[in-house]
Design an enzyme around this catalytic site. Structure first.
Site, PDB file in Angstrom:
ATOM      1  N   TYR A 239      36.253  37.507  40.929  1.00 16.38           N
ATOM      2  CA  TYR A 239      37.023  38.603  40.336  1.00 16.38           C
ATOM      3  C   TYR A 239      37.370  39.707  41.335  1.00 16.38           C
ATOM      4  CZ  TYR A 239      37.591  42.918  37.545  1.00 16.38           C
ATOM      5  OH  TYR A 239      38.020  44.117  37.026  1.00 16.38           O
TER       6      TYR A 239
ATOM      7  N   LYS B  97      41.086  42.047  42.503  1.00 18.86           N
ATOM      8  CA  LYS B  97      41.316  43.475  42.344  1.00 18.86           C
ATOM      9  C   LYS B  97      41.679  44.131  43.670  1.00 18.86           C
ATOM     10  CE  LYS B  97      40.891  44.272  37.965  1.00 18.86           C
ATOM     11  NZ  LYS B  97      42.004  44.844  37.185  1.00 18.86           N
TER      12      LYS B  97
END
Length: 251
Positions: free
Chosen positions: A166, A170
């Site tokens: 993840y 970002k």
């Protein structure tokens, strides 16, 4: 008075829904919620939220894993008379697991890259013409301190996370948002870290690290972020990294 038009992706739950509730409480707004399934009960329930005078809600389909959905959504909005967008809150994203670099697979990374990065790009490219028709357009990216590379007080106070699927996505979104700021001088564009929020994703992350729940509530996060958005200008905020509590952060 022309309504202020705000598009929020992933607005049927978590942080996105928190934003929807706050903006619906403001008069003379059109709030567009884009998510992958407008027929889902969480989407349908948005119709029951209180609305201020002159404010209306539209729920439209945009699946961040489908390359054509964002463009189809914009065409649908045009058919409804939406000719500009004042604010786009790029909030939608997924975090499916927490793992080390030594453990993560290419397939797991791709499961995050498609919705989090490609979906972001498809959304931006589709909505850019509508943003350019607004008088003071703003693009806000839901960022994350999980992607910060510079040591800050925020990171020092957080449990180190195994986040190999993840967090890198970002980091890419932070870069793209800075690039939007540079490429489009009429747009105010910045990422904002919502904090470690008590959403489904945030609490699953807390549980995986042996914690009862994430650090802050959805209401705390969105109340703080909307204060940043309300005062943001091209000169003061664009191209910088912000945190939900109103502080500027290193990237």
């Amino acid at each position: 008075m022309v309504p202020k038009i705000v598009l929020i992706t992933g607005g049927n739950r978590g942080i996105g829904r928190g934003f929807v509730e706050l903006y619906l409480a403001r008069p003379n707004h059109t709030i567009i919620v884009a998510n992958r399934d407008p027929e889902h009960p969480t989407s349908k329930s948005l119709a029951d939220l209180p609305k201020a005078e002159g404010t209306k809600l539209l729920v439209v389909k945009n699946d961040a894993t489908v390359p054509t959905d964002a463009a189809d959504m914009v065409r649908h909005l045009a058919s409804l008379g939406i000719d500009h967008l004042d604010i786009v809150l790029a909030n939608a994203g997924v975090c499916k697991l927490w793992c080390k670099v030594s453990e993560v697979t290419a397939e797991q990374i791709q499961d995050h890259v498609t919705p989090n990065i490609f979906g972001f790009i498809w959304l931006y490219q589709a909505t850019l013409p509508l943003l350019k028709k607004a008088s003071k357009p703003m693009w806000v990216t839901n960022g994350s301190s999980a992607a910060f590379l510079t040591v800050t007080d925020i990171i020092q106070n957080m449990t180190p996370m195994k986040n190999a699927a993840y967090a890198p996505t970002k980091l890419v979104l932070h870069w793209y948002t800075k690039a939007i700021h540079i490429e489009e001088p009429e747009i105010t564009a910045f990422p904002i870290d919502p904090g470690w929020v008590q959403t489904d994703i945030g609490n699953r992350g807390a549980d995986s690290f042996g914690m009862e729940k994430a650090a802050i509530t959805v209401d705390q996060s969105v109340q703080g972020m909307i204060k940043v958005i309300d005062i943001a200008t091209r000169e003061t905020h664009s191209g910088k990294m912000w945190v939900w509590d109103g502080t500027e952060s290193a990237w």
